[in-house]
Write an enzyme that holds these catalytic residues in place. Structure first.
Site, PDB file in Angstrom:
ATOM      1  CG  ASP A  99      -3.078   6.914  10.077  1.00  0.00           C
ATOM      2  OD1 ASP A  99      -1.797   6.213  10.552  1.00  0.00           O
ATOM      3  OD2 ASP A  99      -2.819   7.418   8.562  1.00  0.00           O
ATOM      4  CD  GLU A 121      -2.432  12.664  12.931  1.00  0.00           C
ATOM      5  OE1 GLU A 121      -2.017  11.068  12.135  1.00  0.00           O
ATOM      6  OE2 GLU A 121      -0.944  13.276  13.009  1.00  0.00           O
ATOM      7  CD  GLU A 135      -1.795   4.034   6.129  1.00  0.00           C
ATOM      8  OE1 GLU A 135      -2.240   3.751   5.258  1.00  0.00           O
ATOM      9  OE2 GLU A 135      -0.888   3.185   6.495  1.00  0.00           O
ATOM     10  CG  HIS A 212       6.567   4.699   5.247  1.00  0.00           C
ATOM     11  ND1 HIS A 212       5.348   3.751   5.173  1.00  0.00           N
ATOM     12  CD2 HIS A 212       6.537   5.807   4.951  1.00  0.00           C
ATOM     13  CE1 HIS A 212       4.561   4.773   5.656  1.00  0.00           C
ATOM     14  NE2 HIS A 212       5.606   5.483   5.979  1.00  0.00           N
ATOM     15  NE  ARG A 214       0.234  -2.809   3.485  1.00  0.00           N
ATOM     16  CZ  ARG A 214       1.100  -3.339   4.618  1.00  0.00           C
ATOM     17  NH1 ARG A 214       1.451  -2.026   4.773  1.00  0.00           N
ATOM     18  NH2 ARG A 214       1.066  -4.437   4.886  1.00  0.00           N
ATOM     19  CG  HIS A 245       9.708   1.758   5.928  1.00  0.00           C
ATOM     20  ND1 HIS A 245       9.506   0.756   6.836  1.00  0.00           N
ATOM     21  CD2 HIS A 245       9.133   2.608   6.680  1.00  0.00           C
ATOM     22  CE1 HIS A 245       8.424   0.682   6.885  1.00  0.00           C
ATOM     23  NE2 HIS A 245       8.318   1.945   7.783  1.00  0.00           N
TER      24      HIS A 245
END
Ligand code: UD1
Ligand code: UDP
Length: 389
Positions: A99, A121, A135, A212, A214, A245
């Site tokens: 994604d 996936e 995503e 991490h 957004r 991250h």
């Protein structure tokens, strides 16, 4: 007959982890497949960590990452770079994963050149186009551009069917992350990092944290980190390990709120091998990551998911994953329950494997052969073992 030319394209750490065992699998069948690898390097250091571990040398490396990059930059650099790669490599099929923006851009680049796309996936959905962002939309856009869909679970297959994708183009394979995990976690693993080596897992309960997404930048991250500080203050035997991250939006807040505190260790992103083995020895996992929601249940580790929705409902249904969102008090309450109520902890700490059995890559290889007319019989769909899920 010439082998089919497969170009595997990825750009970030999780795609690399989940595609590495598939690249190995396809490379074991040189008569049927000639496999090349193109990386956009949307991630740089975090991608290189995985390439090193799995000994993958890309045939093409676009090296597009810049610090603090925007979605538009990643999309346009990947699309333009991949157009050039496709012109040179001329694959019969492009395989993408998951994604990310690389996933979407690679599927679009292949479509523009009328090259077939296989999506590994495929079919995960929350139904909310802004969560996870971007995503969820990357997955939907990739699905629209895809010819052959490798759905990890029956739920993912049903999502694709509901969008009108024909059943013949969908194969239920299990998730390749379980293949990667099984090849990596070992009871006798020894950490080389002295900070991890020094942890006394018998006396300390380790909460492994990653964050991490957004959607969590800004105030949600602040809520999460403040909750961690309060949890540590309440329980003297608890220790937080947080591989942070490289995204500056995450690092800045993590350092500000968690840096220099007793029993909170901030480390750079770990290589997959120490990370997976650390997860296997942790008490619980707190994360907004997608992949960890699949791995931790397989290792029998309860997961508190720092999101409001998940595209991975299977482990929630199995009871090992709980959505707690990003409200400070909710996080504290859910953590306290797991730290205090032994019965609840044990219920959540059952190892379940709704996502795979370690044979996803061989199923994908077989599905590809079936789709391309190299084998007659359709491979059996992955089915989780009843007792596991
Ligand atoms: C990306 C994916 C996300 C995936 C995540 C896995 C998109 C839009 N997002 O998010 O779906 O869950 O990867 O981790 O595709 N950086 C480095 N070195 C690295 C990696 C990142 O310095 O090796 C820093 C850079 O400043 C970079 C920033 O992190 O600009 C953000 O990277 P980016 O790939 O745009 O977003 P992620 O949050 O990593
Ligand atoms: N991971 C890792 N080192 C770390 C943190 C995570 O190798 O320090 C692995 C983790 O085991 C999982 C993957 O990275 O396989 C998840 O990546 P991430 O959380 O960045 O992305 P997401 O899964 O949310 O897309």
């Amino acid at each position: 007959m010439q082998p089919f030319k497969v170009l595997v394209v990825f750009g970030t750490r999780p795609e690399a982890i989940k595609l590495a065992p598939l690249i190995k699998e396809l490379s074991r069948h040189p008569q049927e497949f000639s496999c090349q690898v193109a990386v956009t390097a949307q991630h740089r250091e975090m991608l290189d960590q995985v390439l090193r571990l799995f000994q993958i040398t890309p045939d093409y490396d676009l090296d597009i990452m810049s610090k603090g990059q925007t979605l538009e930059q990643v999309t346009s650099r990947a699309l333009n770079g991949l157009a050039r790669v496709l012109q040179t490599a001329r694959p019969d099929i492009v395989l993408v994963h998951g994604d990310t923006t690389t996933t979407f851009a690679a599927a679009l680049a292949a479509f523009y050149r009328q090259i077939k796309v296989g999506h590994v996936e495929a079919g995960l959905r929350t139904g909310n186009r802004y969560a996870p962002f971007p995503e969820e939309m990357n997955r939907r856009l990739a699905a629209a551009l895809t010819d052959i869909h490798f759905a990890p679970t029956a739920t993912a297959r049903d999502n694709l069917l509901a969008e009108g994708i024909p059943a013949r183009d969908i194969y239920v394979t299990g998730n390749t992350v379980i293949d990667a995990l099984q090849a990596t976690v070992r009871p006798d693993y020894r950490f080389s990092d002295p900070r991890l080596q020094a942890i006394d897992f018998k006396r300390r309960r380790v909460i492994l944290v990653t964050a991490h997404r957004r959607e969590n930048w800004g105030q949600p991250l602040r809520e999460i980190f403040t909750a961690l500080v309060e949890i540590i203050q309440r329980y003297q035997d608890v220790e937080v390990i947080f591989p942070v991250h490289y995204n500056p939006r995450v690092r800045q807040v993590a350092t500000e709120l968690l840096g220099g505190r007793e029993r909170i260790t901030l480390v750079d992103p770990l290589d997959y091998e120490p990370f997976a083995n650390l997860m296997a020895r942790s008490y619980l996992v707190m994360t907004d990551s997608g992949g960890l929601q699949e791995e931790a249940p397989a290792l029998g580790k309860p997961v508190l998911v720092l999101r409001d929705v998940t595209e991975r409902p299977e482990a929630v249904a199995a009871g090992t994953v709980r959505l707690v969102g990003t409200d400070r008090l909710n996080i504290i309450q859910a953590s306290c329950e797991l730290l205090e109520k032994q019965q609840l902890y044990l219920q959540m700490a059952r190892a379940v494997n709704p996502y795979g059995d370690g044979r996803a890559c061989s199923r994908i290889g077989a599905a590809l052969k079936h789709y391309l007319g190299l084998r007659q019989t359709r491979p059996q769909d992955f089915q989780p073992c009843e007792k596991d899920s």
